[in-house]
Design a protein around this motif. Structure first.
Motif, PDB file in Angstrom:
ATOM      1  N   TYR A   1       2.088  30.615  81.653  1.00 60.50           N
ATOM      2  CA  TYR A   1       2.973  31.594  81.014  1.00 60.50           C
ATOM      3  C   TYR A   1       4.059  32.061  81.972  1.00 60.50           C
ATOM      4  O   TYR A   1       3.902  32.066  83.187  1.00 60.50           O
ATOM      5  CB  TYR A   1       2.178  32.790  80.495  1.00 60.50           C
ATOM      6  N   ASN A   2       5.178  32.433  81.378  1.00 57.43           N
ATOM      7  CA  ASN A   2       6.317  32.972  82.105  1.00 57.43           C
ATOM      8  C   ASN A   2       6.949  34.053  81.232  1.00 57.43           C
ATOM      9  O   ASN A   2       7.270  33.802  80.063  1.00 57.43           O
ATOM     10  CB  ASN A   2       7.327  31.864  82.420  1.00 57.43           C
ATOM     11  N   ILE A   3       7.110  35.249  81.776  1.00 63.28           N
ATOM     12  CA  ILE A   3       7.648  36.383  81.019  1.00 63.28           C
ATOM     13  C   ILE A   3       8.899  36.897  81.720  1.00 63.28           C
ATOM     14  O   ILE A   3       8.868  37.179  82.918  1.00 63.28           O
ATOM     15  CB  ILE A   3       6.623  37.526  80.902  1.00 63.28           C
ATOM     16  N   GLU A   4       9.993  37.013  80.974  1.00 64.50           N
ATOM     17  CA  GLU A   4      11.218  37.619  81.488  1.00 64.50           C
ATOM     18  C   GLU A   4      11.493  38.901  80.718  1.00 64.50           C
ATOM     19  O   GLU A   4      11.328  38.954  79.497  1.00 64.50           O
ATOM     20  CB  GLU A   4      12.404  36.665  81.346  1.00 64.50           C
TER      21      GLU A   4
ATOM     22  N   TYR B   1      11.502  40.681  75.328  1.00 67.12           N
ATOM     23  CA  TYR B   1      10.975  39.780  76.346  1.00 67.12           C
ATOM     24  C   TYR B   1      11.344  38.350  75.958  1.00 67.12           C
ATOM     25  O   TYR B   1      11.397  38.012  74.775  1.00 67.12           O
ATOM     26  CB  TYR B   1       9.454  39.872  76.451  1.00 67.12           C
ATOM     27  N   LYS B   2      11.591  37.516  76.975  1.00 64.23           N
ATOM     28  CA  LYS B   2      11.709  36.075  76.743  1.00 64.23           C
ATOM     29  C   LYS B   2      10.460  35.442  77.328  1.00 64.23           C
ATOM     30  O   LYS B   2      10.165  35.604  78.508  1.00 64.23           O
ATOM     31  CB  LYS B   2      12.966  35.500  77.387  1.00 64.23           C
TER      32      LYS B   2
ATOM     33  N   LYS C   1       8.624  28.642  73.651  1.00 63.71           N
ATOM     34  CA  LYS C   1       9.645  28.043  74.507  1.00 63.71           C
ATOM     35  C   LYS C   1      10.883  28.933  74.447  1.00 63.71           C
ATOM     36  O   LYS C   1      11.620  28.930  73.445  1.00 63.71           O
ATOM     37  CB  LYS C   1       9.978  26.616  74.054  1.00 63.71           C
ATOM     38  N   ASP C   2      11.091  29.740  75.498  1.00 65.82           N
ATOM     39  CA  ASP C   2      12.204  30.699  75.533  1.00 65.82           C
ATOM     40  C   ASP C   2      12.220  31.541  74.263  1.00 65.82           C
ATOM     41  O   ASP C   2      13.285  31.822  73.694  1.00 65.82           O
ATOM     42  CB  ASP C   2      13.548  29.971  75.714  1.00 65.82           C
ATOM     43  N   THR C   3      11.043  31.933  73.816  1.00 67.28           N
ATOM     44  CA  THR C   3      10.911  32.717  72.587  1.00 67.28           C
ATOM     45  C   THR C   3      11.214  34.186  72.866  1.00 67.28           C
ATOM     46  O   THR C   3      10.699  34.765  73.820  1.00 67.28           O
ATOM     47  CB  THR C   3       9.493  32.588  72.008  1.00 67.28           C
ATOM     48  N   ILE C   4      12.054  34.761  72.016  1.00 60.54           N
ATOM     49  CA  ILE C   4      12.431  36.165  72.176  1.00 60.54           C
ATOM     50  C   ILE C   4      11.470  37.027  71.369  1.00 60.54           C
ATOM     51  O   ILE C   4      11.319  36.861  70.157  1.00 60.54           O
ATOM     52  CB  ILE C   4      13.878  36.401  71.710  1.00 60.54           C
ATOM     53  N   ILE C   5      10.808  37.960  72.071  1.00 58.36           N
ATOM     54  CA  ILE C   5       9.839  38.853  71.437  1.00 58.36           C
ATOM     55  C   ILE C   5      10.339  40.287  71.569  1.00 58.36           C
ATOM     56  O   ILE C   5      10.638  40.745  72.677  1.00 58.36           O
ATOM     57  CB  ILE C   5       8.458  38.715  72.103  1.00 58.36           C
TER      58      ILE C   5
END
Length: 213
Positions: A89-92, A100-101, A124-128
């Motif tokens: 996982y990767n959270i931006e 969050y991306k 995949k680069d999903t915007i939440i």
């Protein structure tokens, strides 16, 4: 399966798994089946924006809740059950957008080397969107003034462009909650009305006649 009302975009899964997004929209919960073992495995990642914590788990194994306050966003991390079931996982943190991306991979690996049995990209680069936790909270921008906001941008309140309105919604933190098609006062759902009210299937002329009598 999706319970989140905010329309988080999802890609079809090509592995024998079902994943759901709970109604708080910032978690993903999966069940993946390994047919020849006659066994399924539960894996999840949950970002709790209200408590500023997140956790990752596979079956009974889970990491202690991690604080988002001092979290190193943008780094890829991995969590696994003895190398067999793996979650990457990767959270931006997109602070200005209140979102969050997120990138999340789910794998099941039988061999210690070589390709995994199942490997799927869940996000995949999903915007939440960050959910609103305090329903009594005020403006995202303290002391917000539309007059000042538009003046700084060189816009007129009476003639706002669509792109400017979209930026305004983003800056106010409400963009993620808006439907693509806004409601209309002239639609069958809201018209006709009497003094601004419509009740059930009552037709306006009959209501007016009743009131006159």
């Amino acid at each position: 399966m999706v319970d989140c009302p905010l329309g988080v975009p999802l890609k079809p899964l090509s592995i024998p798994a079902t994943c759901r997004i709970p109604n708080h929209c910032t978690a993903i919960d999966c069940c993946i089946e390994v047919d020849f073992l006659h066994r399924s495995f539960h894996a999840y990642i949950d970002i709790n924006t209200c408590d500023n914590m997140f956790t990752v788990g596979i079956e009974k194994l889970k990491i202690d809740p991690v604080s988002l306050i001092n979290y190193e966003f943008g780094t890829t991390k991995n969590f696994n059950l003895k190398g067999f079931v793996r979650v990457g996982y990767n959270i931006e943190d997109l602070q200005s957008q209140r979102k969050y991306k997120v990138n999340v991979n789910l794998s099941v690996c039988i061999e210690s080397v070589g390709p995994c049995l199942y490997d799927a990209v869940l996000f995949k680069d999903t915007i939440i969107p960050k959910i609103m936790c305090d329903w009594e909270a005020g403006f995202s921008i303290p002391d917000f003034s539309l007059e000042k906001y538009t003046a700084i941008a060189g816009e007129l309140v009476s003639n706002l462009t669509d792109s400017f309105k979209e930026k305004l919604y983003e800056d106010l933190g409400i963009a993620g909650y808006l439907r693509e098609d806004s409601c209309s006062l002239t639609s069958d759902a809201f018209a006709p009305n009497l003094n601004g009210w419509k009740s059930g299937k009552v037709v306006l002329p009959y209501v007016q006649l009743y009131l006159k009598n």
